[in-house]
Design a protein around this motif. Structure first.
Motif, PDB file in Angstrom:
ATOM      1  N   ALA A 337      47.168  57.191  30.292  1.00  0.00           N
ATOM      2  CA  ALA A 337      47.596  56.028  29.503  1.00  0.00           C
ATOM      3  C   ALA A 337      48.753  55.313  30.187  1.00  0.00           C
ATOM      4  CB  ALA A 337      48.003  56.475  28.101  1.00  0.00           C
ATOM      5  N   TYR A 338      49.713  56.075  30.685  1.00  0.00           N
ATOM      6  CA  TYR A 338      50.842  55.494  31.420  1.00  0.00           C
ATOM      7  C   TYR A 338      50.350  54.692  32.618  1.00  0.00           C
ATOM      8  CZ  TYR A 338      54.715  55.483  34.773  1.00  0.00           C
ATOM      9  OH  TYR A 338      55.645  55.112  35.709  1.00  0.00           O
ATOM     10  N   ASP A 339      49.418  55.250  33.378  1.00  0.00           N
ATOM     11  CA  ASP A 339      48.890  54.564  34.564  1.00  0.00           C
ATOM     12  C   ASP A 339      48.192  53.256  34.185  1.00  0.00           C
ATOM     13  OD1 ASP A 339      49.828  56.545  36.236  1.00  0.00           O
ATOM     14  OD2 ASP A 339      47.903  57.598  36.376  1.00  0.00           O
ATOM     15  N   ILE A 340      47.440  53.278  33.090  1.00  0.00           N
ATOM     16  CA  ILE A 340      46.735  52.067  32.657  1.00  0.00           C
ATOM     17  C   ILE A 340      47.736  50.981  32.276  1.00  0.00           C
ATOM     18  CG2 ILE A 340      45.325  51.104  30.785  1.00  0.00           C
ATOM     19  CD1 ILE A 340      43.705  53.736  30.865  1.00  0.00           C
ATOM     20  N   TYR A 341      48.728  51.341  31.481  1.00  0.00           N
ATOM     21  CA  TYR A 341      49.716  50.335  31.073  1.00  0.00           C
ATOM     22  C   TYR A 341      50.532  49.833  32.262  1.00  0.00           C
ATOM     23  CZ  TYR A 341      48.993  50.318  26.032  1.00  0.00           C
ATOM     24  OH  TYR A 341      48.458  50.120  24.788  1.00  0.00           O
ATOM     25  N   ARG A 342      50.845  50.708  33.182  1.00  0.00           N
ATOM     26  CA  ARG A 342      51.591  50.266  34.364  1.00  0.00           C
ATOM     27  C   ARG A 342      50.747  49.291  35.189  1.00  0.00           C
ATOM     28  NH1 ARG A 342      54.155  54.256  38.920  1.00  0.00           N
ATOM     29  NH2 ARG A 342      51.990  54.276  39.610  1.00  0.00           N
ATOM     30  N   GLU A 343      49.457  49.579  35.317  1.00  0.00           N
ATOM     31  CA  GLU A 343      48.573  48.685  36.057  1.00  0.00           C
ATOM     32  C   GLU A 343      48.451  47.330  35.366  1.00  0.00           C
ATOM     33  OE1 GLU A 343      45.863  48.578  39.535  1.00  0.00           O
ATOM     34  OE2 GLU A 343      47.582  49.764  38.885  1.00  0.00           O
ATOM     35  N   ILE A 344      48.427  47.333  34.039  1.00  0.00           N
ATOM     36  CA  ILE A 344      48.381  46.067  33.292  1.00  0.00           C
ATOM     37  C   ILE A 344      49.641  45.255  33.548  1.00  0.00           C
ATOM     38  CG2 ILE A 344      48.507  45.091  30.963  1.00  0.00           C
ATOM     39  CD1 ILE A 344      46.596  47.338  30.086  1.00  0.00           C
ATOM     40  N   ILE A 345      50.788  45.920  33.483  1.00  0.00           N
ATOM     41  CA  ILE A 345      52.053  45.214  33.731  1.00  0.00           C
ATOM     42  C   ILE A 345      52.074  44.641  35.144  1.00  0.00           C
ATOM     43  CG2 ILE A 345      54.542  45.545  34.023  1.00  0.00           C
ATOM     44  CD1 ILE A 345      54.321  47.606  31.673  1.00  0.00           C
ATOM     45  N   ASN A 346      51.644  45.433  36.118  1.00  0.00           N
ATOM     46  CA  ASN A 346      51.596  44.928  37.495  1.00  0.00           C
ATOM     47  C   ASN A 346      50.678  43.713  37.605  1.00  0.00           C
ATOM     48  OD1 ASN A 346      53.387  46.528  38.963  1.00  0.00           O
ATOM     49  ND2 ASN A 346      51.888  48.162  39.221  1.00  0.00           N
ATOM     50  N   SER A 347      49.525  43.777  36.959  1.00  0.00           N
ATOM     51  CA  SER A 347      48.580  42.665  37.059  1.00  0.00           C
ATOM     52  C   SER A 347      49.160  41.397  36.435  1.00  0.00           C
ATOM     53  CB  SER A 347      47.249  43.039  36.403  1.00  0.00           C
ATOM     54  OG  SER A 347      47.362  43.137  34.994  1.00  0.00           O
ATOM     55  N   LEU A 348      49.909  41.542  35.339  1.00  0.00           N
ATOM     56  CA  LEU A 348      50.565  40.381  34.736  1.00  0.00           C
ATOM     57  C   LEU A 348      51.641  39.820  35.662  1.00  0.00           C
ATOM     58  CD1 LEU A 348      50.842  41.742  31.098  1.00  0.00           C
ATOM     59  CD2 LEU A 348      49.509  39.748  31.790  1.00  0.00           C
ATOM     60  N   GLU A 349      52.392  40.723  36.289  1.00  0.00           N
ATOM     61  CA  GLU A 349      53.426  40.287  37.237  1.00  0.00           C
ATOM     62  C   GLU A 349      52.808  39.552  38.429  1.00  0.00           C
ATOM     63  OE1 GLU A 349      56.895  40.703  37.723  1.00  0.00           O
ATOM     64  OE2 GLU A 349      57.167  41.295  35.626  1.00  0.00           O
ATOM     65  N   TYR A 350      51.678  40.042  38.909  1.00  0.00           N
ATOM     66  CA  TYR A 350      51.060  39.495  40.119  1.00  0.00           C
ATOM     67  C   TYR A 350      50.220  38.248  39.864  1.00  0.00           C
ATOM     68  CZ  TYR A 350      52.168  44.036  42.290  1.00  0.00           C
ATOM     69  OH  TYR A 350      52.795  45.150  42.778  1.00  0.00           O
ATOM     70  N   ASN A 351      49.808  38.046  38.621  1.00  0.00           N
ATOM     71  CA  ASN A 351      48.859  36.964  38.360  1.00  0.00           C
ATOM     72  C   ASN A 351      49.429  35.612  38.777  1.00  0.00           C
ATOM     73  OD1 ASN A 351      46.425  35.856  37.401  1.00  0.00           O
ATOM     74  ND2 ASN A 351      47.436  35.249  35.498  1.00  0.00           N
ATOM     75  N   ALA A 352      48.615  34.823  39.472  1.00  0.00           N
ATOM     76  CA  ALA A 352      49.026  33.507  39.954  1.00  0.00           C
ATOM     77  C   ALA A 352      47.775  32.736  40.357  1.00  0.00           C
ATOM     78  CB  ALA A 352      49.976  33.649  41.141  1.00  0.00           C
ATOM     79  N   LYS A 353      47.958  31.475  40.684  1.00  0.00           N
ATOM     80  CA  LYS A 353      46.887  30.657  41.240  1.00  0.00           C
ATOM     81  C   LYS A 353      47.215  30.356  42.694  1.00  0.00           C
ATOM     82  CE  LYS A 353      45.615  28.433  36.871  1.00  0.00           C
ATOM     83  NZ  LYS A 353      45.517  27.160  36.124  1.00  0.00           N
ATOM     84  N   TYR A 354      46.219  30.461  43.559  1.00  0.00           N
ATOM     85  CA  TYR A 354      46.419  30.213  44.990  1.00  0.00           C
ATOM     86  C   TYR A 354      45.426  29.165  45.489  1.00  0.00           C
ATOM     87  CZ  TYR A 354      49.267  34.429  45.009  1.00  0.00           C
ATOM     88  OH  TYR A 354      50.236  35.364  44.761  1.00  0.00           O
ATOM     89  N   LYS A 355      45.867  28.438  46.525  1.00  0.00           N
ATOM     90  CA  LYS A 355      45.009  27.436  47.140  1.00  0.00           C
ATOM     91  C   LYS A 355      44.991  27.639  48.650  1.00  0.00           C
ATOM     92  CE  LYS A 355      44.162  22.457  47.290  1.00  0.00           C
ATOM     93  NZ  LYS A 355      44.611  21.118  46.832  1.00  0.00           N
ATOM     94  N   ILE A 356      43.808  27.635  49.239  1.00  0.00           N
ATOM     95  CA  ILE A 356      43.669  27.784  50.685  1.00  0.00           C
ATOM     96  C   ILE A 356      44.197  26.513  51.365  1.00  0.00           C
ATOM     97  CG2 ILE A 356      41.294  26.934  50.668  1.00  0.00           C
ATOM     98  CD1 ILE A 356      42.633  29.717  52.958  1.00  0.00           C
ATOM     99  N   ASN A 357      44.893  26.691  52.476  1.00  0.00           N
ATOM    100  CA  ASN A 357      45.571  25.572  53.140  1.00  0.00           C
ATOM    101  C   ASN A 357      44.762  24.910  54.248  1.00  0.00           C
ATOM    102  OD1 ASN A 357      47.832  25.902  51.545  1.00  0.00           O
ATOM    103  ND2 ASN A 357      48.827  27.318  52.969  1.00  0.00           N
ATOM    104  N   CYS A 358      43.514  25.327  54.462  1.00  0.00           N
ATOM    105  CA  CYS A 358      42.715  24.694  55.514  1.00  0.00           C
ATOM    106  C   CYS A 358      41.311  24.416  54.983  1.00  0.00           C
ATOM    107  CB  CYS A 358      42.648  25.574  56.765  1.00  0.00           C
ATOM    108  SG  CYS A 358      41.729  27.105  56.524  1.00  0.00           S
TER     109      CYS A 358
END
Length: 429
Positions: A337-358
């Motif tokens: 359970a700890y691992d699942i919640y930690r992974e959720i928190i990481n995914s929220l921290e990492y979530n973003a939108k990216y655009k390719i530059n070429c």
């Protein structure tokens, strides 16, 4: 157990606190929160006076119990609160009377369907007294004069809760809530608080936080209502995702309970992580709610809060009985359970939108992003990267791309970091 594992540390703390008689108010809850504060000194403890009006509710009187038992006419104790604190109905008023079995039986609770288990019964908002016992014990009672004793009192004390606020780079918050108000039950009570405590330690160690974090340990229902009554405006403004952490200690299942709106960022993150970490998870609709997510999702409150459990409350037979003991949970169950919640928190921290530059596909070789040796895993890594690039148009976030190409958000984050360092990706606000 290996003391070095996170699961073992959580299990041992739960084992230490298991005998404590907690309720929605009182010293048992207060002492438990002080024990958590000893582990994490940054936690603050708050007292709210009894009688305080909190939305449509009023905080009840504080309950204190010292001793309780039933004796037969020979002076033998049939049941004793000291042996199991589930033997007394929570919030029982004091009693010291001798009575026949017929009268005593009106105040007894048992479970015919589980004759060896003691039920958990409370009466917070109507004054009464009572005892709980196994159905076998109840059937064995003979006609006699019984001495019923409960040394308790209700008084104008306070409700106690604990809070930890961890600032990040932004004021936007991730919210974690768990409850501390049940006596000796392991999965339904102590698993949530100890998992959240370990998450608090991990969050405090991570100094590079995008979001701020609001963690609370409260009495269930009246505690969440009290906390919301004091903090609702700020919470509605800042919380982007939240989780009610409860029943997270056993090894039988992984369960997800949706928010009322079903498609909040909290739901999206939970289902994304569970898809990869526990693909056989059981999904429950909000109609099957039963814990503090009721308050956080209430109309007008409307916080994006859902829940991930192991075996969900109401769904496992030992729920609210003496069989929900330390043998029901395990270090491995807690750690999962700890691992699942930690992974959720990481995914929220990492979530973003990216655009390719070429335009068109970038040439990865000169940038050191294409493997010089060919083997299965290397080709899979390149495929994941190329698939990510194919959807990096600045309109989709990592959760959306993860769903399309079936790669975890955290893996996509690490790919994005490499592509940003190579000058190929830009993050879109």
């Amino acid at each position: 157990m290996d003391d070095s594992t996170i699961g073992s540390r959580m299990f041992k703390l739960a084992e230490e606190l298991f005998p404590v008689c907690r309720s929605i108010t009182g010293d048992g809850t207060r002492d438990t929160l002080k024990r958590f504060q000893k582990e994490v000194p940054e936690i603050t403890i708050h007292e709210v006076p009894c009688g305080t009006k909190v939305f449509d509710w009023v905080i009840p009187k504080e309950w204190k119990i010292e001793e309780a038992y039933i004796e037969n006419s020979a002076g033998q104790r049939i049941i004793d609160f000291e042996e199991n604190n589930l033997h007394v109905v929570g919030y029982s008023t004091p009693i010291d009377e001798i009575m026949p079995l017929k009268e005593l039986d009106k105040h007894l609770y048992s479970l015919p369907e589980h004759p060896d288990w003691i039920p958990y019964v409370t009466s917070y908002y109507k004054e009464r007294w009572g005892f709980c016992m196994s159905h076998k014990q109840r059937l064995a009672l003979k006609e006699d004069q019984y001495h019923a004793v409960i040394k308790s009192k209700l008084f104008q004390g306070s409700l106690t809760y604990a809070e930890l606020l961890i600032p990040g780079k932004t004021e936007k918050e991730i919210f974690l809530s768990t409850y501390v108000c049940h006596p000796s039950m392991a999965n339904n009570e102590l698993s949530g608080p100890v998992v959240q405590l370990e998450l608090a330690k991990w969050l405090l160690q991570n100094k590079d936080r995008k979001y701020s974090y609001r963690l609370i340990w409260i009495p269930e229902t009246i505690g969440s209502i009290t906390y919301l009554s004091k903090n609702l405006a700020h919470m509605k403004k800042n919380i982007i995702a939240g989780y009610n952490i409860t029943c997270v200690g056993d090894d039988r299942a992984v369960s997800y309970v949706s928010s009322r709106m079903k498609h909040t960022l909290a739901d999206i993150a939970a289902k994304n992580v569970l898809h990869f970490m526990a693909p056989d998870y059981i999904e429950y609709d909000f109609l099957h709610r039963g814990s503090d997510e009721r308050q956080y999702n209430a109309p007008g409150v409307d916080l994006p809060v859902c829940s991930i459990c192991r075996s969900k409350y109401h769904e496992y037979p030992e729920y609210h009985t003496s069989a929900d003991n330390m043998s029901l949970i395990s270090p491995a169950g807690l750690e999962k359970a700890y691992d699942i919640y930690r992974e959720i928190i990481n995914s929220l921290e990492y979530n973003a939108k990216y655009k390719i530059n070429c335009y068109c596909e970038p040439q990865l070789g000169p940038r050191g992003l294409y493997p010089t040796e060919s083997f299965n895993r290397s080709s899979m890594a390149v495929q994941d990267m190329m698939n990510f690039i194919a959807y990096a148009d600045g309109t989709l976030d990592l959760f959306e791309i993860s769903k399309i190409i079936n790669v975890p958000v955290n893996d996509l984050h690490h790919i994005a970091v490499k592509l940003k360092e190579a000058g190929l990706f830009s993050e879109v606000e």
